[in-house]
Design a protein around this motif. Structure first.
Motif, PDB file in Angstrom:
ATOM      1  N   GLU A 127       0.960  -1.126   0.040  1.00 49.97           N
ATOM      2  CA  GLU A 127      -0.136  -0.166   0.210  1.00 49.97           C
ATOM      3  C   GLU A 127       0.950   1.209   0.040  1.00 49.97           C
ATOM      4  O   GLU A 127       1.775   1.234   0.604  1.00 49.97           O
ATOM      5  CB  GLU A 127      -0.952  -0.069   1.241  1.00 49.97           C
ATOM      6  N   PHE A 264      10.118  -0.831   9.200  1.00 47.98           N
ATOM      7  CA  PHE A 264       8.794  -0.738   8.648  1.00 47.98           C
ATOM      8  C   PHE A 264       8.592   0.840   8.648  1.00 47.98           C
ATOM      9  O   PHE A 264       8.666   1.665   9.459  1.00 47.98           O
ATOM     10  CB  PHE A 264       7.658  -1.349   9.464  1.00 47.98           C
ATOM     11  N   MET A 266       5.687   2.347   8.498  1.00 50.87           N
ATOM     12  CA  MET A 266       4.391   2.873   9.106  1.00 50.87           C
ATOM     13  C   MET A 266       4.046   1.994  10.432  1.00 50.87           C
ATOM     14  O   MET A 266       5.080   1.470  11.028  1.00 50.87           O
ATOM     15  CB  MET A 266       3.216   2.878   8.550  1.00 50.87           C
ATOM     16  N   HIS A 303      -6.926  -2.337  14.789  1.00 51.31           N
ATOM     17  CA  HIS A 303      -7.170  -1.345  13.718  1.00 51.31           C
ATOM     18  C   HIS A 303      -6.917  -2.352  12.549  1.00 51.31           C
ATOM     19  O   HIS A 303      -7.717  -2.516  11.582  1.00 51.31           O
ATOM     20  CB  HIS A 303      -5.980  -0.294  13.858  1.00 51.31           C
ATOM     21  N   GLU A 304      -5.796  -3.202  12.723  1.00 45.92           N
ATOM     22  CA  GLU A 304      -5.500  -3.840  11.249  1.00 45.92           C
ATOM     23  C   GLU A 304      -6.617  -4.925  11.148  1.00 45.92           C
ATOM     24  O   GLU A 304      -7.047  -5.402  10.279  1.00 45.92           O
ATOM     25  CB  GLU A 304      -3.935  -4.420  11.369  1.00 45.92           C
ATOM     26  N   HIS A 307      -9.670  -3.764   9.659  1.00 44.50           N
ATOM     27  CA  HIS A 307      -9.585  -3.532   8.102  1.00 44.50           C
ATOM     28  C   HIS A 307     -10.203  -4.748   7.519  1.00 44.50           C
ATOM     29  O   HIS A 307     -10.630  -4.609   6.390  1.00 44.50           O
ATOM     30  CB  HIS A 307      -8.270  -3.119   7.872  1.00 44.50           C
ATOM     31  N   GLU A 326      -9.877   4.181   6.061  1.00 41.71           N
ATOM     32  CA  GLU A 326      -8.956   4.643   7.144  1.00 41.71           C
ATOM     33  C   GLU A 326      -9.863   5.436   8.411  1.00 41.71           C
ATOM     34  O   GLU A 326      -9.981   5.166   9.703  1.00 41.71           O
ATOM     35  CB  GLU A 326      -7.954   5.457   6.860  1.00 41.71           C
ATOM     36  N   TYR A 382      -1.171   9.910   3.676  1.00 39.89           N
ATOM     37  CA  TYR A 382      -1.663   9.104   4.872  1.00 39.89           C
ATOM     38  C   TYR A 382      -1.586  10.077   6.020  1.00 39.89           C
ATOM     39  O   TYR A 382      -0.467   9.956   6.797  1.00 39.89           O
ATOM     40  CB  TYR A 382      -0.769   7.728   4.916  1.00 39.89           C
ATOM     41  N   GLN A 829       9.879   8.148   1.761  1.00 36.97           N
ATOM     42  CA  GLN A 829       8.435   8.251   2.284  1.00 36.97           C
ATOM     43  C   GLN A 829       8.834   8.803   3.786  1.00 36.97           C
ATOM     44  O   GLN A 829       8.019   9.848   4.362  1.00 36.97           O
ATOM     45  CB  GLN A 829       7.989   6.816   2.304  1.00 36.97           C
TER      46      GLN A 829
HETATM   47  N1  0A1 Z   1      -3.037   0.965   5.694  1.00 41.09           N
HETATM   48  C1  0A1 Z   1      -2.184   0.804   7.002  1.00 41.09           C
HETATM   49  C2  0A1 Z   1      -1.287   1.916   6.918  1.00 41.09           C
HETATM   50  C3  0A1 Z   1       0.036   2.049   5.985  1.00 41.09           C
HETATM   51  C4  0A1 Z   1       0.029   2.949   5.035  1.00 41.09           C
HETATM   52  C5  0A1 Z   1       1.061   2.867   3.990  1.00 41.09           C
HETATM   53  C6  0A1 Z   1       2.074   2.052   4.147  1.00 41.09           C
HETATM   54  O1  0A1 Z   1       3.117   1.877   3.399  1.00 41.09           O
HETATM   55  C7  0A1 Z   1       3.458   3.013   2.797  1.00 41.09           C
HETATM   56  C8  0A1 Z   1       2.024   1.010   5.454  1.00 41.09           C
HETATM   57  C9  0A1 Z   1       0.937   1.068   6.156  1.00 41.09           C
HETATM   58  C10 0A1 Z   1      -3.075   1.291   8.047  1.00 41.09           C
HETATM   59  O2  0A1 Z   1      -3.918   2.290   8.143  1.00 41.09           O
HETATM   60  O3  0A1 Z   1      -2.765   0.649   9.062  1.00 41.09           O
END
Ligand code: 0A1
Ligand code: ZN
Length: 877
Positions: A127, A264, A266, A303-304, A307, A326, A382, A829
């Motif tokens: 993502e 990682f 995020m 949270h995960e 999803h 989100e 994000y 990033q």
């Molecule tokens: N969807 C994940 C957050 C996420 C977004 C981007 C990433 O890499 C670029 C990694 C994780 C969440 O909301 O937890």
């Protein structure tokens, strides 16, 4: 390679994909240096496509093409076009089978997007647009298909081979190699793809779903971390149960896997059935993680997991819709923490986060709507606006249509759109349908950036007894949005009598109530109340923070003290204290003199609170804290940040010095509370003790320092150890040096705990901040390639070390810009996030602002990544 100066993408130009992918097979020949991927897919023209006969777009970013065939043959003359975004296939028939062989280089991938190596393991992050760094594919969220994935690798180096879904086959191969085949029966977009190959220990558990199916839970970590998994697994089970009970959502696969990864970008990622987590949000034991870490882990795990429905089963049509998944998922995890952990001040903590981080974002150069309408680099969206403000929009919708209707709406939403990629408009349309309300005006919250200001006033007619509330709203301009329309703002109110009890009455002839939701849906509106059971002494505004707005209610200090003492809404009590403290700071900065009458009133109210035996410890601890400088800065057009911090600290000392004895008396005893219990009560007591100790030190109570030393020495948990360290971290005292040295020795080979040491050293106001910074960056435990380490040092330095980051000669800005430049070459990033404090140059005094701006200009003149360029250009515009 992709363009470093791309054209922005516009929502208005969205077109459905020219081709659907009917099924997909991926074969990975895995190795850290070079991985070869064979991609087989059946494509078919999309009957809904805008342009008949359009080419098939296969995105690819840094991937090497080895071969490509269409229905088993090489593409004909002019069929295959390569460009900056990947490949275009022209002249395809109605349906075709493609086979593509490509290569990528995980070990060289320091950006941590796509397939990369971390601590000797291979893992993915797709993502939003990482899949195109693995292979050529229509890498967009509205292309959904089923995946069959074969992983092959060296058995000794990568004994564990994981991908999404269920493992359907595995076996040994010649030459010490082995393989596994995974099938995911659910349709998914490529951003939810994941694989892991590594040497990992597995902690197992099971969960029986509400329909009686047994799900295997598997948590993969490096072997030496196997004893830090209990909390994550327990959290996962609580989250699974909660989603069934509170939202009626059941898990769908037979296995749910979580893998902890050291490197990682995020927090974690919700890949279908195979979540990848930053190790920081998995590993915990009372000795290594604080209560706040435990709560954060529980909420990220939840949270995960949530999803799986809000994001995976129902996904986003395009990245403009990011908040669809989100905002809704943050709302769901907030509810979970509130209901399950019974963490009394969850709402207040969430509001603090919003105010200290999202409000400034919404008032600065990077402001954007919850549903943006264009972007140059989606990685930069994000944001707190998409996540946290997005969650506030969901909360407001629930307030407006009522809990039960909202819950019904969610059921309809999940059922209707299961297996589809949809939009925030689709979500709101369902809520409009189930509630029978026209929510057109509400949708402005999604399209308009900026935090609305709400003015509130009251009037009482002595002769008729009628009570009137007048509300008004105004949203300041944001970049690209000069003019704002009114939004629909639910303002929850109650009125308190002289004894602090709620008053009953009728709103515009309605039923008798003691709490109302006033809907401010125009620029101005009045609300009339009759038959009040008493004369209001204080109005409790915006209860539970019913809307993400800035309230201007002009209440007297005595009214605020009345609310602080009596209100039954925890947010409102806290807010009363915050408002008083904000006012005192404002007086000091704007009038250059303390408002001693006001400060005496605040002190009086705080003293009374410290003597209130009924107040919950965690609420008391939270109320006693002054607003953070970051939030206070928003009170001014621009302000000298060093002075602001100093004034805040001085106010804290003035307020609490005379209360030192009461602070000490109210402190829970260490032995009674340092018991490793992860209950709301135990955590609340620990928060209170640590807060009181810190306030005593800040107020200059010398008797607190030996207590800090004793607490550190006796502590059995990281919460109490960090409580001691935080209390003296800004004190130039040998005790500080002693304790920090001990901490460093103790945890030098435990990276996640060492990060706490980095953070303390980087944030300290004690002089010598640049030497400390240099020491940390040279520390054997520091690595530029690890985002946690970089954030642990540079985050607190910029966020909390005003004295050094904002040093008047610009040294802090210059160093940070240098670090951003260095990091950008490895991890764009993370660099684009790190630079963000410099983008607030207009909010500091002009001399400093000019230096910050100059550093941004300097970076802009270099060859930098698209991520970083996007942020800098918006900041300079
Ligand atoms: N969807 C994940 C957050 C996420 C977004 C981007 C990433 O890499 C670029 C990694 C994780 C969440 O909301 O937890
Ligand atoms: Zn999320």
């Amino acid at each position: 390679m992709r363009d470093a100066n791309p054209q922005p993408v516009y929502l208005s130009e969205y077109q459905s994909p020219a081709f659907e992918v009917e099924d997909l097979e991926l074969d990975f020949d895995l190795a850290a240096a070079t991985t070869e991927v064979t991609t087989r897919m059946a494509v078919r023209r999309n009957p809904q496509a805008a342009e008949p006969g359009a080419p098939l777009r296969l995105y690819g970013d840094g991937v090497e093409l080895v071969s490509l065939t269409v229905d088993g043959a090489e593409p004909g003359e002019g069929m295959l076009e390569e460009d900056a975004d990947g490949l275009l296939l022209h002249g395809l028939p109605e349906a075709a089978r493609l086979e593509i062989v490509s290569r990528c280089h995980p070990e060289q991938n320091t950006a941590l997007e796509g397939l990369y190596a971390s601590s000797g393991n291979l893992c993915t992050q797709c993502e939003p647009e990482g899949f195109r760094r693995i292979t050529f594919f229509p890498d967009r969220p509205d292309v959904l298909t089923t995946y069959r994935v074969r992983l092959e690798a060296d058995r000794a180096q990568y004994p564990v081979l994981l991908a999404n879904g269920n493992r359907v086959e595995a076996g040994e191969l010649d030459g010490g190699r082995h393989y596994a085949v995974w099938e995911d029966p659910f349709l998914k977009p490529s951003y939810l793809f994941a694989l892991v190959a590594g040497d990992l220990a597995c902690q197992r558990d099971t969960f029986t779903t509400m329909s009686g199916r047994e799900v295997q839970l598997e948590l993969y970590v490096e072997a030496h971390n196997a004893d830090r998994c209990d909390h994550a697994l327990a959290s996962l089970k609580r989250a699974m149960r909660y989603d069934e009970e509170a939202f009626g959502r059941e898990y769908d696969l037979d296995v749910y896997m979580i893998v902890a990864v050291d490197d990682f970008n995020m927090g974690a990622m919700e890949n279908k059935g195979l979540n990848l987590f930053n190790a920081k949000y998995v590993l915990a034991s009372p000795d290594t993680a604080t209560d706040d870490d435990f709560v954060a882990i529980e909420s990220v795990i939840a949270h995960e997991y949530f999803h799986n429905w809000s994001g995976n089963r129902v996904t986003c049509r395009d990245w403009f819709q990011l908040s669809l998944k989100e905002g809704l998922t943050v709302f769901r995890d907030q509810e979970f923490t509130t209901d399950c952990t019974l963490y009394g001040v969850k709402r207040i903590d969430d509001v603090s986060l919003l105010r200290a981080h999202q409000f400034p974002e919404d008032a600065g150069p990077l402001a954007h709507p919850v549903r943006p309408d264009h972007y140059a680099e989606i990685n930069n969206f994000y944001t707190l606006t998409v996540y946290e403000k997005g969650a506030e929009l969901i909360r407001m919708l629930r307030t407006l249509i009522g809990r039960e209707t909202f819950r019904r709406g969610l059921d309809v939403y999940f059922e209707r759109f299961d297996g589809q990629a949809v939009t925030t408009d689709d979500f709101v349309a369902v809520m409009a349908e189930v509630s029978g309300r026209d929510l057109t005006a509400f949708k402005r919250w999604y399209t308009q950036a900026g935090t609305p200001h709400v003015t509130a006033a009251t009037a009482q007619d002595g002769s008729t007894g009628e009570f009137r509330i007048s509300l008004g709203q105004y949203t300041p301009p944001t970049p690209g949005q000069e003019h704002k329309e009114p939004v629909v703002i639910p303002v929850r109110v109650a009125m308190l009598d002289d004894d602090g009890r709620r008053i009953r009455g009728r709103l515009e002839g309605g039923p008798e109530q003691d709490e109302w939701v006033l809907e401010l849906d125009r620029s101005e509106r009045s609300f009339h109340f009759d038959e009040l059971s008493a004369t209001p002494r204080a109005v409790s505004w915006l209860r539970g923070f019913s809307a993400p707005v800035i309230l201007e209610a002009n209440q007297s200090a005595t009214t605020l003290a009345h609310l602080l003492a009596h209100d039954d809404d925890a947010f409102s009590r806290w807010e009363a204290a915050q408002t008083l403290m904000r006012r005192a700071i404002r007086a000091r900065i704007e009038d250059d003199a303390a408002d001693s009458v006001l400060e005496a009133e605040i002190q009086h109210a705080l003293a009374a609170l410290l003597e209130d035996p009924a107040i919950e410890p965690v609420l008391l601890a939270t109320i006693l804290q002054l607003p953070p400088p970051r939030e206070l800065a928003e009170l001014f057009d621009c302000v000298d940040p060093v002075r602001l911090r100093a004034e805040r600290d001085a106010l804290e000392a003035r307020l609490y010095a005379p209360l030192a004895d009461r602070l000490r008396e109210r402190q829970p005893k260490l032995d009674d509370i340092d018991n490793g219990a992860f209950t709301a009560d135990a955590m609340g007591q620990r928060r209170l003790r640590n807060r009181l100790l810190a306030l005593r030190v800040a107020a200059g109570d010398e008797s607190a320092v030996p207590e800090v030393l004793e607490q550190y020495r006796k502590a059995r948990s990281q919460t109490m150890r960090m409580g001691a360290l935080n209390a003296i971290n800004d004190l130039n005292h040998e005790a500080r040096a002693l304790l920090l040295a001990d901490f460093e020795r103790r945890y030098h080979d435990d990276p996640l705990v060492l990060d706490k040491y980095f953070g303390l050293q980087a944030a300290s106001q004690v002089s010598g901040g640049f030497d400390r910074l240099e020491y940390l960056l040279q520390h054997p435990g520091f690595r530029w390639s690890n985002p946690n380490r970089v954030r642990a040092v540079l985050g607190p330095f910029m966020a909390r070390n005003e004295r050094h980051f904002h040093q008047a000669d610009g040294e802090g800005y210059h160093r940070i810009a240098g670090f951003v430049e260095k990091l950008d070459r490895m991890n764009p990033q993370t660099a684009a996030r790190l630079v963000q404090p410099l983008t607030r140059w207009r909010k500091v005094d002009p001399a400093r602002g000019e230096q910050m701006r100059a550093e941004l200009e300097r970076l802009a003149a270099l060859e930098i990544s698209r991520d970083l360029r996007d942020v800098i250009e918006r900041a300079l515009a």
